[in-house]
Write a protein that holds these residues in place. Structure first.
Motif: not given
Length: 208
Positions: A106-115
């Motif tokens: 939830v805390q991670a920006p959407t674009g960084t989650r997969q990485m």
């Protein structure tokens, strides 16, 4: 003598109850050898001190150690037939890890989650933790052999959780992936793999 009578007799045998714990003396040298091997081959992370002061990063060590300790305690009880074994503490550790993962997601920006989940050292994590877990898991299985295990696959799985959890603590001294999205996912996968292999091996190792 009937099987139930034999189990009751073994359950009341204080020598059997103490013997497995006495063999756990080999667990510390097993972990020490793993640490030396990790240090000599890969080294420790250069900012280890800072990582140990970061609550999110340090949870790797906390979860691994608590999992190892809880699983070890459960395993020693499984070495005594008839003893009541509480596995709910293992479920609590898993729930805490899952909660931490969801919080990080939830805390991670959407674009960084997969990485963040994949990270940069996934393969190293999935190979090194099982390797580091071999000796500790063997040490726990050797201790369990001194008892009278009646549920060998369960005992083997618990031994693998203990060895894998403690091995993850050692590996965390080197790993620079601080996100729970990474370490809960891949540390957890590696530990479960160790537990599965240990459970299968225990069918033969702990048979009596």
């Amino acid at each position: 003598m009937k099987t139930d009578d034999l189990i009751r007799a073994l359950a009341g045998d204080s020598v059997i109850a103490r013997a497995p714990q006495s063999r756990l003396v080999w667990l510390l040298p097993a972990l020490a050898l793993g640490f030396v091997g990790l240090w000599s081959q890969f080294g420790l992370r250069t900012d280890l001190g800072a990582a140990l002061l970061d609550p999110v990063s340090v949870m790797r060590f906390v979860l691994g150690f608590v999992l190892g300790a809880v699983a070890l305690a459960a395993g020693m009880r499984l070495a005594r037939p008839g003893a009541v074994v509480q596995l709910w503490p293992l479920a609590i550790v898993a729930l805490v890890a899952l909660g931490l993962w969801l919080w990080a997601f939830v805390q991670a920006p959407t674009g960084t989650r997969q990485m963040a989940i994949i990270g940069k050292t996934m393969v190293g994590c999935l190979t090194t933790i099982p390797l580091l877990a071999v000796l500790p898991t063997v040490a726990v299985l050797a201790a369990l052999r001194q008892g009278a295990v009646v549920r060998p696959m369960l005992a083997g799985a618990v031994a693998g959780l203990a060895g894998g959890g403690l091995a993850a603590v050692v590996y965390a001294l080197h790993c620079t992936e601080d996100s729970p999205l990474f370490y809960v996912t891949w540390y957890g996968t590696a530990i479960l793999g160790v537990a599965a292999v240990s459970a299968l091996a225990a069918r033969q190792v702990l048979r009596w």
